[in-house]
Design a protein around this motif. Structure first.
Motif, mmCIF file in Angstrom:
data_model
loop_
_atom_site.group_PDB
_atom_site.id
_atom_site.type_symbol
_atom_site.label_atom_id
_atom_site.label_comp_id
_atom_site.label_asym_id
_atom_site.label_seq_id
_atom_site.Cartn_x
_atom_site.Cartn_y
_atom_site.Cartn_z
ATOM 1 N N ALA A 3 30.771 48.199 36.778
ATOM 2 C CA ALA A 3 31.530 47.144 37.444
ATOM 3 C C ALA A 3 32.525 47.772 38.400
ATOM 4 C CB ALA A 3 32.254 46.289 36.412
ATOM 5 N N ARG A 4 32.753 47.079 39.496
ATOM 6 C CA ARG A 4 33.754 47.555 40.458
ATOM 7 C C ARG A 4 35.142 47.320 39.902
ATOM 8 N NH1 ARG A 4 30.130 45.192 44.603
ATOM 9 N NH2 ARG A 4 29.302 46.959 45.727
ATOM 10 N N GLN A 5 36.053 48.185 40.282
ATOM 11 C CA GLN A 5 37.446 48.049 39.881
ATOM 12 C C GLN A 5 38.085 46.921 40.684
ATOM 13 O OE1 GLN A 5 39.094 49.644 37.481
ATOM 14 N NE2 GLN A 5 40.895 48.443 37.923
ATOM 15 N N VAL A 6 38.777 46.040 40.006
ATOM 16 C CA VAL A 6 39.509 44.979 40.689
ATOM 17 C C VAL A 6 40.821 45.572 41.175
ATOM 18 C CG1 VAL A 6 40.596 42.718 40.416
ATOM 19 C CG2 VAL A 6 38.451 43.203 39.246
ATOM 20 N N PHE A 7 41.124 45.391 42.460
ATOM 21 C CA PHE A 7 42.383 45.890 43.007
ATOM 22 C C PHE A 7 43.532 45.236 42.259
ATOM 23 C CE2 PHE A 7 39.359 46.269 46.508
ATOM 24 C CZ PHE A 7 39.556 47.584 46.886
ATOM 25 N N PRO A 8 44.599 46.000 41.965
ATOM 26 C CA PRO A 8 45.741 45.420 41.233
ATOM 27 C C PRO A 8 46.282 44.159 41.900
ATOM 28 C CG PRO A 8 45.961 47.789 41.342
ATOM 29 C CD PRO A 8 44.781 47.428 42.216
ATOM 30 N N SER A 9 46.356 44.156 43.226
ATOM 31 C CA SER A 9 46.870 42.964 43.908
ATOM 32 C C SER A 9 45.905 41.793 43.763
ATOM 33 C CB SER A 9 47.143 43.260 45.379
ATOM 34 O OG SER A 9 45.948 43.664 46.036
ATOM 35 N N ASP A 10 44.596 42.072 43.767
ATOM 36 C CA ASP A 10 43.606 41.013 43.555
ATOM 37 C C ASP A 10 43.711 40.473 42.136
ATOM 38 O OD1 ASP A 10 42.607 41.241 46.115
ATOM 39 O OD2 ASP A 10 40.816 42.368 45.522
ATOM 40 N N GLU A 11 43.838 41.382 41.179
ATOM 41 C CA GLU A 11 43.925 40.957 39.783
ATOM 42 C C GLU A 11 45.161 40.087 39.575
ATOM 43 O OE1 GLU A 11 43.526 42.816 35.313
ATOM 44 O OE2 GLU A 11 43.989 44.158 36.977
ATOM 45 N N ALA A 12 46.288 40.490 40.148
ATOM 46 C CA ALA A 12 47.518 39.703 40.018
ATOM 47 C C ALA A 12 47.365 38.340 40.693
ATOM 48 C CB ALA A 12 48.699 40.462 40.612
ATOM 49 N N ALA A 13 46.752 38.324 41.864
ATOM 50 C CA ALA A 13 46.564 37.049 42.577
ATOM 51 C C ALA A 13 45.618 36.125 41.814
ATOM 52 C CB ALA A 13 46.032 37.320 43.980
ATOM 53 N N ILE A 14 44.535 36.680 41.286
ATOM 54 C CA ILE A 14 43.588 35.873 40.509
ATOM 55 C C ILE A 14 44.273 35.300 39.274
ATOM 56 C CG2 ILE A 14 41.520 36.006 39.043
ATOM 57 C CD1 ILE A 14 40.376 37.995 41.140
ATOM 58 N N ASN A 15 45.002 36.144 38.554
ATOM 59 C CA ASN A 15 45.676 35.684 37.340
ATOM 60 C C ASN A 15 46.727 34.621 37.648
ATOM 61 O OD1 ASN A 15 44.151 37.253 35.601
ATOM 62 N ND2 ASN A 15 45.559 38.972 35.729
ATOM 63 N N ALA A 16 47.484 34.805 38.727
ATOM 64 C CA ALA A 16 48.490 33.806 39.105
ATOM 65 C C ALA A 16 47.828 32.493 39.485
ATOM 66 C CB ALA A 16 49.341 34.328 40.262
ATOM 67 N N TYR A 17 46.728 32.555 40.220
ATOM 68 C CA TYR A 17 46.007 31.349 40.617
ATOM 69 C C TYR A 17 45.467 30.615 39.388
ATOM 70 C CZ TYR A 17 42.479 28.370 42.755
ATOM 71 O OH TYR A 17 41.711 27.291 43.126
ATOM 72 N N LEU A 18 44.838 31.355 38.504
ATOM 73 C CA LEU A 18 44.266 30.737 37.308
ATOM 74 C C LEU A 18 45.358 30.164 36.407
ATOM 75 C CD1 LEU A 18 41.493 33.364 36.518
ATOM 76 C CD2 LEU A 18 41.208 31.124 37.613
ATOM 77 N N ASP A 19 46.482 30.855 36.315
ATOM 78 C CA ASP A 19 47.609 30.347 35.536
ATOM 79 C C ASP A 19 48.103 29.026 36.122
ATOM 80 O OD1 ASP A 19 49.591 30.660 33.398
ATOM 81 O OD2 ASP A 19 51.021 30.872 35.059
ATOM 82 N N GLY A 20 48.159 28.954 37.442
ATOM 83 C CA GLY A 20 48.554 27.703 38.089
ATOM 84 C C GLY A 20 47.586 26.572 37.810
ATOM 85 N N LEU A 21 46.301 26.888 37.751
ATOM 86 C CA LEU A 21 45.311 25.860 37.433
ATOM 87 C C LEU A 21 45.537 25.304 36.028
ATOM 88 C CD1 LEU A 21 42.014 27.407 38.857
ATOM 89 C CD2 LEU A 21 43.446 25.642 39.900
ATOM 90 N N LEU A 22 45.893 26.202 35.104
ATOM 91 C CA LEU A 22 46.129 25.769 33.723
ATOM 92 C C LEU A 22 47.433 24.998 33.580
ATOM 93 C CD1 LEU A 22 45.081 28.930 31.680
ATOM 94 C CD2 LEU A 22 44.076 26.649 31.478
ATOM 95 N N THR A 23 48.494 25.515 34.182
ATOM 96 C CA THR A 23 49.819 24.943 33.929
ATOM 97 C C THR A 23 50.195 23.816 34.875
ATOM 98 O OG1 THR A 23 50.886 26.650 35.274
ATOM 99 C CG2 THR A 23 50.684 27.082 32.914
#
Length: 70
Positions: A3-23
């Protein structure tokens, strides 16, 4: 194939986006899991380009491939 490494900034952006979808949007866990899967597939198809650097043409190509696969 590893698997390709997820860039730290991408990982943070994805997690923040998904957290917003939940909350904020109160989407179900299953829906958010599907978003996560699609975003990780987009990252895999991005050929190591950070997600924030993708063009709309590259994203549209990804969506077309997803649609074609059913």
């Amino acid at each position: 194939m590893p698997a390709r490494q997820v860039f730290p900034s991408d990982e943070a952006a994805i997690n923040a986006y998904l957290d917003g979808l939940l909350t904020q949007r109160k989407l179900s866990n299953h829906t958010v899991d599907n978003y996560r899967r699609d975003l990780l597939q987009l990252h895999e198809m991005s050929e190591d380009i950070p997600l924030g650097k993708l063009t709309h043409h590259q994203i549209r190509r990804f969506v077309s491939k997803l649609h074609a696969s059913g």
